[in-house]
Design a protein around this motif. Sequence first.
Motif, PDB file in Angstrom:
ATOM      1  N   GLY A 145      53.538-104.263 -27.148  1.00 14.19           N
ATOM      2  CA  GLY A 145      53.781-103.301 -26.079  1.00 14.19           C
ATOM      3  C   GLY A 145      55.031-102.463 -26.248  1.00 14.19           C
ATOM      4  N   GLU A 146      55.567-102.380 -27.474  1.00  9.08           N
ATOM      5  CA  GLU A 146      56.756-101.573 -27.706  1.00  9.08           C
ATOM      6  C   GLU A 146      56.438-100.083 -27.564  1.00  9.08           C
ATOM      7  N   LEU A 147      57.478 -99.307 -27.321  1.00 11.54           N
ATOM      8  CA  LEU A 147      57.360 -97.849 -27.311  1.00 11.54           C
ATOM      9  C   LEU A 147      57.842 -97.324 -28.656  1.00 11.54           C
ATOM     10  N   ALA A 148      56.985 -96.597 -29.357  1.00 11.92           N
ATOM     11  CA  ALA A 148      57.371 -95.955 -30.617  1.00 11.92           C
ATOM     12  C   ALA A 148      57.705 -94.496 -30.334  1.00 11.92           C
ATOM     13  N   ILE A 149      58.928 -94.093 -30.664  1.00  8.06           N
ATOM     14  CA  ILE A 149      59.370 -92.717 -30.475  1.00  8.06           C
ATOM     15  C   ILE A 149      59.454 -92.058 -31.844  1.00  8.06           C
ATOM     16  N   TYR A 150      58.704 -90.981 -32.027  1.00  8.63           N
ATOM     17  CA  TYR A 150      58.611 -90.320 -33.331  1.00  8.63           C
ATOM     18  C   TYR A 150      59.559 -89.128 -33.367  1.00  8.63           C
ATOM     19  N   LEU A 151      60.710 -89.356 -33.967  1.00 10.62           N
ATOM     20  CA  LEU A 151      61.707 -88.307 -34.117  1.00 10.62           C
ATOM     21  C   LEU A 151      61.473 -87.553 -35.421  1.00 10.62           C
ATOM     22  N   VAL A 190      61.203 -99.174 -29.418  1.00 12.46           N
ATOM     23  CA  VAL A 190      61.918 -99.669 -28.234  1.00 12.46           C
ATOM     24  C   VAL A 190      61.182-100.866 -27.661  1.00 12.46           C
ATOM     25  N   GLN A 191      61.851-101.987 -27.596  1.00  9.37           N
ATOM     26  CA  GLN A 191      61.247-103.187 -27.028  1.00  9.37           C
ATOM     27  C   GLN A 191      61.236-103.088 -25.499  1.00  9.37           C
ATOM     28  N   PRO A 192      60.124-103.473 -24.853  1.00  6.54           N
ATOM     29  CA  PRO A 192      59.981-103.337 -23.400  1.00  6.54           C
ATOM     30  C   PRO A 192      60.663-104.466 -22.631  1.00  6.54           C
ATOM     31  N   ILE A 193      61.973-104.545 -22.776  1.00  9.36           N
ATOM     32  CA  ILE A 193      62.750-105.644 -22.206  1.00  9.36           C
ATOM     33  C   ILE A 193      63.006-105.401 -20.723  1.00  9.36           C
ATOM     34  N   SER A 194      62.906-106.448 -19.951  1.00  8.78           N
ATOM     35  CA  SER A 194      63.075-106.379 -18.498  1.00  8.78           C
ATOM     36  C   SER A 194      64.386-105.716 -18.090  1.00  8.78           C
ATOM     37  N   GLY A 195      64.300-104.739 -17.188  1.00  5.38           N
ATOM     38  CA  GLY A 195      65.484-104.059 -16.681  1.00  5.38           C
ATOM     39  C   GLY A 195      65.962-102.906 -17.528  1.00  5.38           C
ATOM     40  N   LEU A 232      65.139 -92.986 -21.376  1.00 10.81           N
ATOM     41  CA  LEU A 232      64.989 -91.571 -21.032  1.00 10.81           C
ATOM     42  C   LEU A 232      64.772 -90.807 -22.330  1.00 10.81           C
ATOM     43  N   PHE A 233      63.845 -89.851 -22.339  1.00 13.27           N
ATOM     44  CA  PHE A 233      63.658 -89.042 -23.538  1.00 13.27           C
ATOM     45  C   PHE A 233      63.042 -87.695 -23.173  1.00 13.27           C
ATOM     46  N   ARG A 234      63.233 -86.739 -24.051  1.00 17.01           N
ATOM     47  CA  ARG A 234      62.692 -85.404 -23.827  1.00 17.01           C
ATOM     48  C   ARG A 234      61.165 -85.449 -23.889  1.00 17.01           C
ATOM     49  N   SER A 235      60.519 -84.788 -22.952  1.00 14.57           N
ATOM     50  CA  SER A 235      59.078 -84.930 -22.795  1.00 14.57           C
ATOM     51  C   SER A 235      58.264 -84.320 -23.922  1.00 14.57           C
ATOM     52  N   GLU A 236      58.882 -83.493 -24.771  1.00 13.37           N
ATOM     53  CA  GLU A 236      58.143 -82.911 -25.888  1.00 13.37           C
ATOM     54  C   GLU A 236      58.141 -83.805 -27.119  1.00 13.37           C
ATOM     55  N   ILE A 237      58.840 -84.948 -27.069  1.00  9.88           N
ATOM     56  CA  ILE A 237      58.899 -85.867 -28.206  1.00  9.88           C
ATOM     57  C   ILE A 237      57.619 -86.705 -28.272  1.00  9.88           C
ATOM     58  N   GLU A 238      57.019 -86.780 -29.473  1.00 11.10           N
ATOM     59  CA  GLU A 238      55.835 -87.618 -29.645  1.00 11.10           C
ATOM     60  C   GLU A 238      56.205 -89.096 -29.508  1.00 11.10           C
ATOM     61  N   HIS A 239      55.311 -89.865 -28.875  1.00 10.17           N
ATOM     62  CA  HIS A 239      55.564 -91.287 -28.681  1.00 10.17           C
ATOM     63  C   HIS A 239      54.244 -91.999 -28.431  1.00 10.17           C
ATOM     64  N   GLU A 240      54.247 -93.310 -28.515  1.00 11.39           N
ATOM     65  CA  GLU A 240      53.058 -94.081 -28.181  1.00 11.39           C
ATOM     66  C   GLU A 240      53.450 -95.489 -27.746  1.00 11.39           C
ATOM     67  N   VAL A 241      52.574 -96.103 -26.967  1.00 11.59           N
ATOM     68  CA  VAL A 241      52.729 -97.501 -26.576  1.00 11.59           C
ATOM     69  C   VAL A 241      51.895 -98.325 -27.545  1.00 11.59           C
ATOM     70  N   LEU A 242      52.559 -99.180 -28.305  1.00  7.07           N
ATOM     71  CA  LEU A 242      51.860-100.005 -29.284  1.00  7.07           C
ATOM     72  C   LEU A 242      51.063-101.106 -28.575  1.00  7.07           C
ATOM     73  N   MET A 243      50.150-101.718 -29.315  1.00  6.28           N
ATOM     74  CA  MET A 243      49.267-102.735 -28.738  1.00  6.28           C
ATOM     75  C   MET A 243      50.057-103.791 -27.973  1.00  6.28           C
ATOM     76  N   SER A 244      49.655-104.015 -26.738  1.00  8.08           N
ATOM     77  CA  SER A 244      50.286-105.035 -25.901  1.00  8.08           C
ATOM     78  C   SER A 244      49.389-106.265 -25.876  1.00  8.08           C
ATOM     79  N   TYR A 245      49.924-107.382 -26.321  1.00  9.68           N
ATOM     80  CA  TYR A 245      49.142-108.614 -26.391  1.00  9.68           C
ATOM     81  C   TYR A 245      49.312-109.480 -25.147  1.00  9.68           C
TER      82      TYR A 245
END
Length: 207
Positions: free
Chosen positions: A151-157, A164-169, A173-186
């Motif tokens: 379930g990590e967030l991959a930000i493609y710069l 980015v690990q989805p750690i609690s808390g 923040l990122f610019r909305s034109e940046i490509e990104h994806e949510v990787l498989m969440s198990y």
Amino acid sequence: MKNEQQSLLHAIDELSQNGYYIWDDFLSPKEVEELILAIQKENDSGEFKKAGIGKQSLFQLDKSVRGDFIKWLDRSTEHVSVQNFLDRIEKIKSSLNEFCYLGLKDFETHFAIYPENTFYKKHVDRFQKNAHRVISFVLYLNQNWQEKDGGELAIYLKNNTHIVQPISGRLILFRSEIEHEVLMSYKKRYSITGWMLDKDMSLTFLP
């Protein structure tokens, strides 16, 4: 308060230079727990809907692209924890306008639940035909997250990919034109996702 202001200024600086900022411990464990209770209550009440892709006439459901379920949030919510979070985001928006002159007018946000074995393929948040999203944000609500949970967030710069690990808390923040994806969440994955806009949400007649 001083530490929060320093973190806010650092966030603005990083957004300006790198296009994204990871804000650890944005919320305390107690605040996270209160939001988890709110998200679970809304889910138990059947308030979540399958998320789609695209806006307005281009909207469609496609589980091969994204698998999350969402519940939109606003100031009418009964959950004090959500109201407090919205206040924090409003403060960030105001500061970005003050220091970066972004002309942000409003923001939209929703709870998101990714069931086991779901994802959201590479995309951008700023639509070609509805280009009002300027800054994207995600708050993670995953207690005791471990690497095997996914379930990590991959930000493609431009020159590298940042995971980015989805750690609690944690807030990102990122610019909305940046490509990104949510990787498989198990494992079931909770978050609050939103976008700061350069238009007022009440002006629904605008494209």
